[in-house]
Every structure is written in C-alpha cells, then in structure tokens.
Write a protein that holds these residues in place. Structure first.
Motif, PDB file in Angstrom:
ATOM      1  N   GLU A 283       1.850   0.183 -11.458  1.00 42.56           N
ATOM      2  CA  GLU A 283       0.645   0.482 -10.687  1.00 42.56           C
ATOM      3  C   GLU A 283       0.747  -0.052  -9.254  1.00 42.56           C
ATOM      4  O   GLU A 283       0.293   0.602  -8.309  1.00 42.56           O
ATOM      5  N   THR A 284       1.318  -1.242  -9.098  1.00 46.52           N
ATOM      6  CA  THR A 284       1.440  -1.807  -7.747  1.00 46.52           C
ATOM      7  C   THR A 284       2.576  -1.151  -6.967  1.00 46.52           C
ATOM      8  O   THR A 284       2.410  -0.826  -5.791  1.00 46.52           O
ATOM      9  N   ALA A 285       3.700  -0.918  -7.614  1.00 43.09           N
ATOM     10  CA  ALA A 285       4.869  -0.371  -6.915  1.00 43.09           C
ATOM     11  C   ALA A 285       4.588   1.013  -6.353  1.00 43.09           C
ATOM     12  O   ALA A 285       4.989   1.322  -5.217  1.00 43.09           O
ATOM     13  N   ARG A 286       3.895   1.839  -7.096  1.00 41.03           N
ATOM     14  CA  ARG A 286       3.675   3.194  -6.593  1.00 41.03           C
ATOM     15  C   ARG A 286       2.650   3.230  -5.459  1.00 41.03           C
ATOM     16  O   ARG A 286       2.492   4.261  -4.805  1.00 41.03           O
ATOM     17  N   ARG A 287       1.991   2.097  -5.233  1.00 42.49           N
ATOM     18  CA  ARG A 287       1.082   1.994  -4.085  1.00 42.49           C
ATOM     19  C   ARG A 287       1.666   1.145  -2.972  1.00 42.49           C
ATOM     20  O   ARG A 287       0.998   0.847  -1.985  1.00 42.49           O
ATOM     21  N   GLY A 288       2.928   0.712  -3.137  1.00 42.12           N
ATOM     22  CA  GLY A 288       3.584  -0.099  -2.119  1.00 42.12           C
ATOM     23  C   GLY A 288       3.055  -1.514  -2.026  1.00 42.12           C
ATOM     24  O   GLY A 288       3.081  -2.123  -0.952  1.00 42.12           O
ATOM     25  N   LEU A 289       2.608  -2.052  -3.152  1.00 40.25           N
ATOM     26  CA  LEU A 289       2.007  -3.384  -3.182  1.00 40.25           C
ATOM     27  C   LEU A 289       2.888  -4.377  -3.930  1.00 40.25           C
ATOM     28  O   LEU A 289       3.570  -4.015  -4.891  1.00 40.25           O
TER      29      LEU A 289
END
Length: 308
Positions: free
Chosen positions: A66-72
């Motif tokens: 969830e975080t990686a696909r938002r660049g977080l």
C-alpha cells in the motif's frame, strides 16, 4: 588531502496520520486509512509515520504494498508508555511495544517514538494521576526508559526517541532537561516536537543547541499564541485545546520553524522532520489543503531544500 568539513545534513520532511485528524486506531470521526495514504502522497510527502497502531494495516506485506505503490516510506512507529510506574508495568508495556516495533522494523524504519503516559486523559480531560512525579517515579521513568531503549535496540535494531508531550510528565524545559540529564545518550534520544515544547513554554532552538547530541528526531508543529494563552490561563486539557485550534497551520504560529530547521541542520547529521499538526476531530476535507500548503512552506525554508 581529505576535507574536514562535515557533509551537509539531510532534513527528511514527512507527515503523519496526526495531520489528518487521526488519534486512535479506530474512530468514526477519522478519515479511512487508505484516504490518508492517498492524500499524504498527493500532498507531496514521501515519508510517513505509522500513527496509532491498528489505524494502518498491521500486516507488513500488505502495508508495504500500500505504501510502495503511493511512493511512501515509513520513518517511525509510535508507542505510549507509563514507565514511571516501575517494573510492575514492564510486561504489559513490552507486549504493547513488541508488535509495533516488529512492524516498524519490517517497514524498514529505524526509529520508535516513545510518548510518556498522560496524567490527564487527552480526550475527556479526566485527571488520571498527579501531574508531578515523585523522586521514586522519576527514577523508575528514567531507568525503565533506558531498559526499553536497550531491549528495542537489541531485539529490533530500532532507536527510541522520547517525545515530550503536553499533559505528560515530560513536558516543560525543566522536566525535559531533568529527563535527559538522567538517561544514557547511548540508549535514549529525543523526539523534539516543536509544537508541544512551545505549548509547555520551551524554546526549541535552545534545546537543540544545549542538548545537540540528544536530538534524534523532529516533529514540526506550531501553536497559536492567543489560543495557547487562554488554554494556559484556564488550565484547559490538551484534547479540548486541540479542538479549539491551539495547534495551527505554519507559518501562522510559534515557534518559527526556519530557525529550528537551521539549528537542526547545524547538527551535521541526517534527521527526520515529520509534520504533525494536531487536529482532532476535524472535517475530512480539511487536512489535504493544509498539508499541501505546509509542504510548500517547508520547501521554501532554506534548511529543508536539501531534504529527500
């Protein structure tokens, strides 16, 4: 010949669920976790904290996706402790800490923000215990915090950073100094929250300059001085004070953040500086525009330009 000039420090700017009005793992007045992730990314941040454990997914694989696909990327987890109560609360404290520390480490973070327990409830204002610790309680607070720092480091490879906070026993300049003077720098660092420290009458720049080696992490926040004056005069609990807007959008409050970032940069080491504008409760459409404006304001602050 090798230069002896220290390399420039990086101030990594991020945000947290707190800036979206999130104080609890589950509360109908808070925005859903996926909306928080969408909007914090949209506002231009790359670093986030986990917030209250259970608000974001606690399954590391899912949260990584969830975080990686938002660049977080996660910078830290947060735990609440009542270590001044001594060894009797250790097992219960560790049970609380261990799950959060494991998730924090699994997300690649290196810090665990430790917030001392409140002497009055941050939501209801109910007085829970005396606001002043005894000498014995101070000794338990410092020794048990050192124990926590050692165990978290040894078992999870994390560094604890203790967060002075309004309505806790580590709040004012006097109490923060006393805490730092009584704890081992190898085990315990400080998460300096500029808003909470100003709320309790402290000077963030002075603290950074006086205890340079103890500053391990920053929370960027401002208070509205007019609202704060009324809060102090009438002994308003922290939760109701936040509902009144005591924590305000930069650059409209105190302390000025440019000198704080300049002092932090002068430490010549990398630091996270996580925006935390306490807003609980707040309308769901309020946080994103504030987060965008705050990110742009921080981009304009000289010391923040080299952040990653």
């Amino acid at each position: 010949m090798t230069s002896s000039v220290p390399s420039p420090a990086r101030i990594r700017i991020g945000s947290a669920p707190d800036s979206w009005g999130v104080w609890f793992p589950d509360d109908p007045r808070q925005v859903p976790w996926d909306r928080f992730l969408d909007e914090v990314s949209e506002a231009g941040y790359e670093w986030i904290e986990l917030g209250p454990y259970g608000y974001l997914p606690t399954d590391a694989a899912r949260l990584k996706d969830e975080t990686a696909r938002r660049g977080l990327t996660v910078s830290a987890g947060t735990v609440f402790t009542g270590l001044h109560h001594g060894p009797d609360v250790w097992d219960r404290t560790w049970e609380h800490v261990a799950g959060i520390a494991a998730l924090t480490r699994a997300m690649g973070a290196e810090h665990l923000v430790v917030i001392p327990s409140f002497w009055r409830d941050d939501k209801t204002g109910e007085v829970l215990e005396d606001r002043t610790l005894t000498a014995t309680q101070w000794r338990e607070l410092t020794t048990q915090t050192e124990r926590l720092g050692h165990e978290v480091r040894e078992r999870y490879g994390l560094r604890i950073v203790v967060h002075p906070h309004a309505d806790t026993h580590v709040d004012t300049e006097e109490n923060v100094n006393r805490f730092l003077d009584a704890t081992d720098p190898e085990l315990v660092s400080l998460c300096l929250d500029t808003g909470h420290y100003a709320y309790c009458g402290g000077d963030s720049v002075k603290l950074i300059e006086t205890y340079a080696e103890r500053i391990g992490y920053l929370h960027l926040k401002q208070v509205d001085p007019e609202i704060l004056a009324d809060v102090v005069a009438n002994e308003v609990p922290f939760g109701p004070a936040v509902a009144r807007g005591v924590m305000c959008e930069p650059p409209g409050g105190v302390p000025a953040l440019e000198p704080v970032l300049e002092a932090a940069r002068a430490l010549h080491r990398d630091l996270f500086a996580i925006v935390e504008q306490d807003m609980y409760p707040c309308p769901p459409d309020k946080p994103l525009p504030i987060a965008r404006r705050t990110r742009e304001f921080l981009r304009a602050c000289g010391p923040a330009r080299s952040s990653t």
